[in-house]
Design an enzyme around this catalytic site. Structure first.
Site, PDB file in Angstrom:
ATOM      1  N   HIS A   1      -0.425  -0.481   2.752  1.00 42.47           N
ATOM      2  CA  HIS A   1      -0.505   0.818   3.420  1.00 42.47           C
ATOM      3  C   HIS A   1      -0.117   0.736   4.900  1.00 42.47           C
ATOM      4  O   HIS A   1       0.550   1.638   5.425  1.00 42.47           O
ATOM      5  CB  HIS A   1      -1.913   1.389   3.276  1.00 42.47           C
ATOM      6  CG  HIS A   1      -2.235   1.806   1.874  1.00 42.47           C
ATOM      7  ND1 HIS A   1      -3.417   1.487   1.252  1.00 42.47           N
ATOM      8  CD2 HIS A   1      -1.521   2.504   0.960  1.00 42.47           C
ATOM      9  CE1 HIS A   1      -3.419   1.985   0.026  1.00 42.47           C
ATOM     10  NE2 HIS A   1      -2.277   2.596  -0.174  1.00 42.47           N
TER      11      HIS A   1
ATOM     12  N   ASP B   1       2.683  14.263  -4.531  1.00 43.81           N
ATOM     13  CA  ASP B   1       2.563  13.345  -5.660  1.00 43.81           C
ATOM     14  C   ASP B   1       2.515  14.168  -6.940  1.00 43.81           C
ATOM     15  O   ASP B   1       1.793  15.171  -7.003  1.00 43.81           O
ATOM     16  CB  ASP B   1       1.311  12.486  -5.537  1.00 43.81           C
ATOM     17  CG  ASP B   1       1.330  11.306  -6.497  1.00 43.81           C
ATOM     18  OD1 ASP B   1       1.308  11.538  -7.727  1.00 43.81           O
ATOM     19  OD2 ASP B   1       1.353  10.155  -6.036  1.00 43.81           O
TER      20      ASP B   1
ATOM     21  N   GLY C   1       8.262  15.409  -6.258  1.00 44.63           N
ATOM     22  CA  GLY C   1       8.724  15.115  -4.911  1.00 44.63           C
ATOM     23  C   GLY C   1      10.226  15.169  -4.771  1.00 44.63           C
ATOM     24  O   GLY C   1      10.748  15.548  -3.714  1.00 44.63           O
TER      25      GLY C   1
ATOM     26  N   ASP D   1       6.321   6.329  -1.073  1.00 44.58           N
ATOM     27  CA  ASP D   1       5.267   5.418  -1.506  1.00 44.58           C
ATOM     28  C   ASP D   1       5.122   5.588  -3.011  1.00 44.58           C
ATOM     29  O   ASP D   1       4.230   6.280  -3.501  1.00 44.58           O
ATOM     30  CB  ASP D   1       3.973   5.769  -0.768  1.00 44.58           C
ATOM     31  CG  ASP D   1       2.814   4.875  -1.149  1.00 44.58           C
ATOM     32  OD1 ASP D   1       2.980   4.013  -2.024  1.00 44.58           O
ATOM     33  OD2 ASP D   1       1.720   5.062  -0.576  1.00 44.58           O
TER      34      ASP D   1
ATOM     35  N   ASP E   1       6.896   1.658  -9.458  1.00 42.44           N
ATOM     36  CA  ASP E   1       8.155   0.973  -9.754  1.00 42.44           C
ATOM     37  C   ASP E   1       9.222   1.985 -10.197  1.00 42.44           C
ATOM     38  O   ASP E   1       8.893   3.081 -10.667  1.00 42.44           O
ATOM     39  CB  ASP E   1       7.945  -0.070 -10.849  1.00 42.44           C
ATOM     40  CG  ASP E   1       7.007  -1.186 -10.398  1.00 42.44           C
ATOM     41  OD1 ASP E   1       6.883  -1.391  -9.191  1.00 42.44           O
ATOM     42  OD2 ASP E   1       6.390  -1.832 -11.272  1.00 42.44           O
TER      43      ASP E   1
ATOM     44  N   PRO F   1       8.195   8.293 -13.891  1.00 45.67           N
ATOM     45  CA  PRO F   1       8.209   9.370 -12.908  1.00 45.67           C
ATOM     46  C   PRO F   1       8.905   9.018 -11.593  1.00 45.67           C
ATOM     47  O   PRO F   1       9.392   9.899 -10.895  1.00 45.67           O
ATOM     48  CB  PRO F   1       6.708   9.645 -12.680  1.00 45.67           C
ATOM     49  CG  PRO F   1       6.042   9.160 -13.909  1.00 45.67           C
ATOM     50  CD  PRO F   1       6.845   7.979 -14.367  1.00 45.67           C
TER      51      PRO F   1
END
Length: 286
Positions: free
Chosen positions: A66, A110, A142, A160, A163, A167
């Site tokens: 983060h 998200d 997004g 962020d 893999d 989605p």
């Protein structure tokens, strides 16, 4: 998978490796419309979130990821005010972004709201900034949000994501990067998680090429440790719109008015250095 000895293992068959954590219990499991989410209570790493069989974050080591997904780009930009996070449903990156007083707005998009709701329950320390009046949480696609955003409306985009399958697959394409470049104001920066430098060198080459084809004129990959991810070594790749990425606001980073656990000015400077194999691999894309 949870074996009879209560170890969770993420196996990387293509590289003949695996990472395992000793479990106390699986405390949550569900299939959302988008992905399968599991939460484990581990012996040494606190809570562990697993999505579609892949480790996402743990209580013990999430700060590495983060902090490196946020502070290097924020201190490289001259004056980041408008920030967008694509993905980031656990909200840890959002928390780090909002440590910067100069940030006026941070929207997080998200597609799966359940990631955020489970983070609120099992990783509450990561969601402590969600009520900040500068934060906006959206649960939608997004890729589409960026496509429809106004030109030059953002200073920083942080991707962020999970893999590049399922989605998240659309977040690693030339078309998506071109949309990001259009939405960023001059001097804007994109930063995106870019997998393991050791295991995913070809993906990094492809990303740098797609970012350049998408209109960005500078790219820079930063490497950092991440014990729970395949190979234990991870990366984030920045792309700039008319801005050098090998320099940053050094004195501001040294005088940062907030606490971090990994990031500092010296770590930032060191992360700009690349091992020879990665430097050679990326040289052809410049």
């Amino acid at each position: 998978m949870l074996d009879p000895n209560q170890w969770f293992s993420e196996v990387v068959a293509t590289d003949g490796s695996a990472f395992s954590l000793k479990m106390r219990a699986r405390v949550h499991e569900e299939q959302t419309p988008y992905q399968r989410i599991e939460i484990y209570d581990t012996e040494g790493f606190g809570h562990l979130m697993v999505i579609d069989g892949c480790t996402m974050l743990s209580t013990r080591d999430n700060f590495l990821y983060h902090e490196m997904m946020s502070h290097p780009a924020l201190f490289t930009h001259a004056a980041p005010r408008r920030v967008c996070i694509i993905g980031g449903g656990d909200c840890g990156t959002l928390r780090e972004v909002l440590r910067h007083d100069g940030v006026e707005s941070a929207v997080q998009i998200d597609i799966d709201e359940r990631v955020t709701r489970l983070a609120e329950r099992y990783f509450p320390e990561l969601t402590e900034a969600n009520a900040d009046p500068r934060a906006q949480l959206l649960f939608e696609d997004g890729v589409r949000w960026i496509r429809e955003a106004a030109p030059a409306s953002l200073d920083l985009i942080i991707v962020d994501s999970t893999d590049p399958v399922g989605p998240a697959e659309g977040l690693f394409t030339r078309d998506f990067f071109a949309d990001c470049e259009r939405v960023l104001a001059p001097g804007g920066i994109l930063i995106q998680q870019s997998e393991s430098p050791l295991y995913h060198t070809q993906l990094l080459r492809d990303m740098h090429r797609a970012l350049r084809e998408g209109g960005f004129d500078t790219t820079q990959t930063l490497c950092f440790p991440q014990p729970i991810y395949p190979s234990g070594w991870w990366s984030a790749t920045m792309a700039g719109k008319g801005v050098a990425l090998d320099r940053f606001r050094l004195e501001d980073a040294r005088a940062k008015p907030f606490e971090t656990r990994y990031y500092n000015a010296e770590i930032h400077q060191g992360a700009l250095a690349q091992p020879e194999f990665l430097r050679r691999a990326l040289a052809a894309t410049d």
